[in-house]
Design a protein around this motif. Structure first.
Motif, PDB file in Angstrom:
ATOM      1  N   SER A 186       0.664  -1.222  -0.207  1.00  0.00           N
ATOM      2  CA  SER A 186       0.301   0.162   0.252  1.00  0.00           C
ATOM      3  C   SER A 186       0.604   0.778   0.452  1.00  0.00           C
ATOM      4  CB  SER A 186      -1.263  -0.167   0.575  1.00  0.00           C
ATOM      5  OG  SER A 186      -1.559  -0.673   1.592  1.00  0.00           O
ATOM      6  N   ALA A 187       2.183   1.006   0.840  1.00  0.00           N
ATOM      7  CA  ALA A 187       2.896   3.022   0.772  1.00  0.00           C
ATOM      8  C   ALA A 187       3.406   2.508  -1.012  1.00  0.00           C
ATOM      9  CB  ALA A 187       3.796   2.325   1.580  1.00  0.00           C
ATOM     10  N   TYR A 188       4.009   1.956  -1.235  1.00  0.00           N
ATOM     11  CA  TYR A 188       4.728   1.975  -2.734  1.00  0.00           C
ATOM     12  C   TYR A 188       3.076   2.029  -3.704  1.00  0.00           C
ATOM     13  CZ  TYR A 188       9.169   0.493  -1.477  1.00  0.00           C
ATOM     14  OH  TYR A 188      10.292   0.571  -1.171  1.00  0.00           O
ATOM     15  N   ILE A 189       2.149   1.784  -3.351  1.00  0.00           N
ATOM     16  CA  ILE A 189       0.874   2.112  -4.571  1.00  0.00           C
ATOM     17  C   ILE A 189       0.709   3.514  -4.143  1.00  0.00           C
ATOM     18  CG2 ILE A 189      -1.864   2.282  -4.482  1.00  0.00           C
ATOM     19  CD1 ILE A 189      -1.561  -0.918  -3.931  1.00  0.00           C
ATOM     20  N   SER A 190       1.170   4.043  -2.738  1.00  0.00           N
ATOM     21  CA  SER A 190       1.357   5.943  -2.407  1.00  0.00           C
ATOM     22  C   SER A 190       1.715   6.780  -3.589  1.00  0.00           C
ATOM     23  CB  SER A 190       0.774   6.047  -1.147  1.00  0.00           C
ATOM     24  OG  SER A 190       2.509   5.956  -0.614  1.00  0.00           O
ATOM     25  N   ILE A 191       3.075   6.518  -2.936  1.00  0.00           N
ATOM     26  CA  ILE A 191       4.304   7.106  -4.034  1.00  0.00           C
ATOM     27  C   ILE A 191       4.037   6.375  -5.116  1.00  0.00           C
ATOM     28  CG2 ILE A 191       6.571   6.930  -4.148  1.00  0.00           C
ATOM     29  CD1 ILE A 191       6.783   5.800  -1.459  1.00  0.00           C
ATOM     30  N   LEU A 192       3.299   4.841  -5.677  1.00  0.00           N
ATOM     31  CA  LEU A 192       3.094   5.583  -7.320  1.00  0.00           C
ATOM     32  C   LEU A 192       2.428   6.371  -7.653  1.00  0.00           C
ATOM     33  CD1 LEU A 192       3.034   3.753  -9.887  1.00  0.00           C
ATOM     34  CD2 LEU A 192       1.622   1.941  -9.435  1.00  0.00           C
ATOM     35  N   LYS A 193       1.260   7.087  -6.958  1.00  0.00           N
ATOM     36  CA  LYS A 193       0.079   7.855  -7.570  1.00  0.00           C
ATOM     37  C   LYS A 193       0.527   8.698  -6.476  1.00  0.00           C
ATOM     38  CE  LYS A 193      -2.806   4.102  -9.153  1.00  0.00           C
ATOM     39  NZ  LYS A 193      -2.596   4.790 -10.665  1.00  0.00           N
ATOM     40  N   MET A 194       1.286   9.300  -5.697  1.00  0.00           N
ATOM     41  CA  MET A 194       1.699  10.740  -5.137  1.00  0.00           C
ATOM     42  C   MET A 194       3.249  10.847  -5.249  1.00  0.00           C
ATOM     43  SD  MET A 194      -1.285  10.578  -2.415  1.00  0.00           S
ATOM     44  CE  MET A 194      -0.754   9.931  -1.608  1.00  0.00           C
ATOM     45  N   PRO A 195       3.373  12.352  -5.091  1.00  0.00           N
ATOM     46  CA  PRO A 195       4.526  12.701  -4.927  1.00  0.00           C
ATOM     47  C   PRO A 195       5.250  11.999  -3.237  1.00  0.00           C
ATOM     48  CG  PRO A 195       3.919  14.524  -5.796  1.00  0.00           C
ATOM     49  CD  PRO A 195       2.658  13.119  -5.814  1.00  0.00           C
ATOM     50  N   VAL A 196       6.390  11.530  -2.868  1.00  0.00           N
ATOM     51  CA  VAL A 196       6.808  11.204  -2.293  1.00  0.00           C
ATOM     52  C   VAL A 196       6.659  12.281  -1.355  1.00  0.00           C
ATOM     53  CG1 VAL A 196       8.772  10.482  -0.600  1.00  0.00           C
ATOM     54  CG2 VAL A 196       9.065   9.559  -3.620  1.00  0.00           C
ATOM     55  N   SER A 197       6.828  13.256  -1.199  1.00  0.00           N
ATOM     56  CA  SER A 197       6.401  14.390   0.039  1.00  0.00           C
ATOM     57  C   SER A 197       5.439  14.132   0.977  1.00  0.00           C
ATOM     58  CB  SER A 197       7.195  15.833  -0.043  1.00  0.00           C
ATOM     59  OG  SER A 197       6.288  16.229  -1.885  1.00  0.00           O
ATOM     60  N   TYR A 198       3.884  14.186  -0.038  1.00  0.00           N
ATOM     61  CA  TYR A 198       3.005  13.811   0.307  1.00  0.00           C
ATOM     62  C   TYR A 198       2.352  12.633   1.238  1.00  0.00           C
ATOM     63  CZ  TYR A 198      -2.377  14.282   0.507  1.00  0.00           C
ATOM     64  OH  TYR A 198      -3.576  14.339   0.848  1.00  0.00           O
ATOM     65  N   SER A 199       3.296  11.575  -0.057  1.00  0.00           N
ATOM     66  CA  SER A 199       3.318  10.212   0.704  1.00  0.00           C
ATOM     67  C   SER A 199       3.333  10.144   2.262  1.00  0.00           C
ATOM     68  CB  SER A 199       3.493   9.458   0.137  1.00  0.00           C
ATOM     69  OG  SER A 199       3.379   8.203   0.904  1.00  0.00           O
ATOM     70  N   HIS A 200       4.517  10.763   2.612  1.00  0.00           N
ATOM     71  CA  HIS A 200       5.205  10.995   4.488  1.00  0.00           C
ATOM     72  C   HIS A 200       4.569  12.217   4.592  1.00  0.00           C
ATOM     73  CE1 HIS A 200       8.540   8.157   4.523  1.00  0.00           C
ATOM     74  NE2 HIS A 200       8.653   8.170   3.095  1.00  0.00           N
ATOM     75  N   THR A 201       3.605  12.909   3.773  1.00  0.00           N
ATOM     76  CA  THR A 201       2.885  13.915   4.997  1.00  0.00           C
ATOM     77  C   THR A 201       1.896  13.117   5.534  1.00  0.00           C
ATOM     78  OG1 THR A 201       3.787  15.733   4.062  1.00  0.00           O
ATOM     79  CG2 THR A 201       2.041  15.791   5.279  1.00  0.00           C
ATOM     80  N   VAL A 202       1.210  12.242   4.612  1.00  0.00           N
ATOM     81  CA  VAL A 202      -0.223  11.228   5.488  1.00  0.00           C
ATOM     82  C   VAL A 202       0.642  10.459   6.236  1.00  0.00           C
ATOM     83  CG1 VAL A 202      -1.717   9.264   4.507  1.00  0.00           C
ATOM     84  CG2 VAL A 202      -1.435  12.256   2.521  1.00  0.00           C
ATOM     85  N   LYS A 203       1.727   9.751   6.117  1.00  0.00           N
ATOM     86  CA  LYS A 203       1.900   8.880   7.112  1.00  0.00           C
ATOM     87  C   LYS A 203       2.520   9.426   8.364  1.00  0.00           C
ATOM     88  CE  LYS A 203       4.223   6.117   4.075  1.00  0.00           C
ATOM     89  NZ  LYS A 203       5.267   5.472   3.646  1.00  0.00           N
ATOM     90  N   ALA A 204       2.120  10.769   8.478  1.00  0.00           N
ATOM     91  CA  ALA A 204       1.926  11.796   9.636  1.00  0.00           C
ATOM     92  C   ALA A 204       1.430  11.262  10.812  1.00  0.00           C
ATOM     93  CB  ALA A 204       2.312  13.235   9.427  1.00  0.00           C
ATOM     94  N   LEU A 205       0.531  10.552   9.975  1.00  0.00           N
ATOM     95  CA  LEU A 205      -0.477  11.094  10.687  1.00  0.00           C
ATOM     96  C   LEU A 205      -0.631   9.272  11.370  1.00  0.00           C
ATOM     97  CD1 LEU A 205      -3.967  11.316   8.356  1.00  0.00           C
ATOM     98  CD2 LEU A 205      -3.237  12.514  10.137  1.00  0.00           C
ATOM     99  N   MET A 206       0.294   8.082  11.859  1.00  0.00           N
ATOM    100  CA  MET A 206       0.396   7.125  12.469  1.00  0.00           C
ATOM    101  C   MET A 206       0.276   7.477  13.892  1.00  0.00           C
ATOM    102  SD  MET A 206       4.166   4.564  12.617  1.00  0.00           S
ATOM    103  CE  MET A 206       3.262   3.891  11.189  1.00  0.00           C
ATOM    104  N   PRO A 207       0.845   8.500  15.019  1.00  0.00           N
ATOM    105  CA  PRO A 207      -0.416   8.694  15.890  1.00  0.00           C
ATOM    106  C   PRO A 207      -1.635   8.312  16.263  1.00  0.00           C
ATOM    107  CG  PRO A 207       2.260   9.932  15.688  1.00  0.00           C
ATOM    108  CD  PRO A 207       1.405   9.750  14.033  1.00  0.00           C
ATOM    109  N   LEU A 208      -1.893   9.274  14.968  1.00  0.00           N
ATOM    110  CA  LEU A 208      -3.556   9.193  15.815  1.00  0.00           C
ATOM    111  C   LEU A 208      -4.092   7.903  15.166  1.00  0.00           C
ATOM    112  CD1 LEU A 208      -6.557  10.689  15.377  1.00  0.00           C
ATOM    113  CD2 LEU A 208      -6.441  10.350  13.049  1.00  0.00           C
ATOM    114  N   PHE A 209      -3.972   6.851  14.581  1.00  0.00           N
ATOM    115  CA  PHE A 209      -4.150   5.521  13.985  1.00  0.00           C
ATOM    116  C   PHE A 209      -3.704   4.663  15.122  1.00  0.00           C
ATOM    117  CE2 PHE A 209      -4.627   7.113   9.636  1.00  0.00           C
ATOM    118  CZ  PHE A 209      -6.049   5.963   9.499  1.00  0.00           C
ATOM    119  N   VAL A 210      -2.618   5.024  15.585  1.00  0.00           N
ATOM    120  CA  VAL A 210      -1.912   4.437  17.156  1.00  0.00           C
ATOM    121  C   VAL A 210      -2.763   4.376  18.352  1.00  0.00           C
ATOM    122  CG1 VAL A 210      -0.059   3.895  19.138  1.00  0.00           C
ATOM    123  CG2 VAL A 210       0.744   4.000  16.647  1.00  0.00           C
ATOM    124  N   VAL A 211      -3.212   5.731  18.913  1.00  0.00           N
ATOM    125  CA  VAL A 211      -3.634   6.345  19.679  1.00  0.00           C
ATOM    126  C   VAL A 211      -5.472   5.493  19.691  1.00  0.00           C
ATOM    127  CG1 VAL A 211      -5.122   8.360  20.823  1.00  0.00           C
ATOM    128  CG2 VAL A 211      -3.001   8.017  20.243  1.00  0.00           C
TER     129      VAL A 211
END
Length: 349
Positions: free
Chosen positions: A90-115
């Motif tokens: 899924s991470a590579y699909i996101s990089i395939l479809k979007m810029p790396v910078s934006y994909s890693h910005t979305v991944k910043a939501l991990m703390p929200l999912f963890v909580v």
């Protein structure tokens, strides 16, 4: 003199870690632009980890994996292997479809999912500072999303799904490390072995079939034969470098390092790949990264007050801040021989 030597050592290790992480993402994006097969890329990475991590652990003197029951394997190991496949692809699909910078910005939501997932799965609650730190993370990702010039709905969904998979992996790896008494790099090897077995039939029915029937001859791009294994080696190096840093610094220092790593990846991708961005887009990225820093600090303060340092795999997924030295728990031989369960050797998986 010793302090300066240790400081230089940590700085060099972080530089190596950041370089491998940035290289993995940038090379991955360049490969996927010409060779749009995320499952193939993931499978090659797993093959390289499985080939090199075992000898590396032996060289480092990491203890062998203990024996586990079939019940423990099904409940603890197998879900982590499947989750790694789902998250990585899924991470590579996101990089395939979007810029790396934006994909890693979305991944910043991990703390929200963890909580959220920690509450749903384990009914775990956090102090108000932890919840408050989620506000700039969510706000920054939302701002980056509405101002993203190369927005793609499928890429966003894939990035969110990958982040959720990595968050679940953090939670369940914490349980596995506690229950199985495993060194976390040894657990990584076992997870990759399971993931490699699972991904092969998936690859056969997806990418392999498309590669055979595709009208485009990818073998004309000879540089792919170099870049595909190079990407896998960078991914392997990033895992080893992350572990080495993890075992040499405090939890707070590691938190700072992970935030810095994400900034380096975003900046490097913008410089190398020349993704078009707006000032509001950059502001959203900065807000999300700053939110992660607040979250790591609030989480550490909470753990310090309860005198419990959490344990989980991190950079092998994404965002962690825990000292591996707290993870070395010796297993008593009587724990292995006195169980009524049938046991299987994890190390031959």
């Amino acid at each position: 003199m010793g302090v300066y030597r240790d400081t230089i050592k940590i700085v060099l290790l972080c530089a190596i870690w950041f370089s491998f992480s940035s290289g993995t993402n940038v090379i991955g994006k360049q490969i996927l632009t010409v060779f749009p097969y995320p499952t193939t890329l993931t499978m090659i990475q797993l093959m390289i980890i499985n080939c090199f991590l075992g000898p590396t652990l032996a060289l480092l003197g990491v203890e062998e994996a203990p024996y586990v029951t079939r019940r423990q394997f099904v409940r603890r190991i197998a879900p982590l292997g499947i989750g790694k496949i789902m998250g990585s692809v899924s991470a590579y699909i996101s990089i395939l479809k979007m810029p790396v910078s934006y994909s890693h910005t979305v991944k910043a939501l991990m703390p929200l999912f963890v909580v959220l997932l920690s509450y749903v799965i384990m009914r775990e609650k956090y102090p108000w500072k932890v919840y408050l730190s989620l506000v700039p993370i969510v706000g920054g990702v939302l701002l980056a999303t509405v101002t993203e010039l190369q927005f793609n709905a499928l890429g966003l969904i894939a990035a969110l799904f990958a982040t959720m998979c990595f968050a679940l992996q953090n939670i369940y790896s914490k349980k596995a490390l506690k229950e199985l008494h495993l060194h976390h790099l040894r657990l990584l090897l076992v997870i990759c072995q399971v993931a490699g077995i699972v991904v092969f039939p998936i690859w056969m029915f997806t990418d392999a079939w498309e590669l055979v029937s595709a009208p485009h001859n990818y073998f004309q791009h000879m540089w792919l034969f170099l870049m595909l294994p190079l990407n896998g080696l960078f991914n392997f190096g990033q895992n080893i470098a992350a572990f080495t840093v993890l075992s040499n610094v405090s939890p707070v220092s590691y938190s700072v390092a992970t935030v810095t790593k994400r900034v380096v990846i975003i900046v490097t991708s913008l410089q190398v790949l020349h993704n078009p961005v707006t000032s509001y887009n950059v502001l959203g990225m900065a807000m999300a990264i700053l939110g992660i820093a607040f979250y790591n600090k609030a989480k550490y303060d909470s753990n310090l007050k309860s005198k419990v340092l959490p344990t989980h795999i991190d950079d092998f997924t994404d965002n962690g801040s825990h000292d591996s030295r707290k993870q070395h728990i010796m297993i008593n031989s009587s724990d292995v021989t006195n169980s009524n369960h049938r046991r299987i050797p994890m190390k031959i998986i």
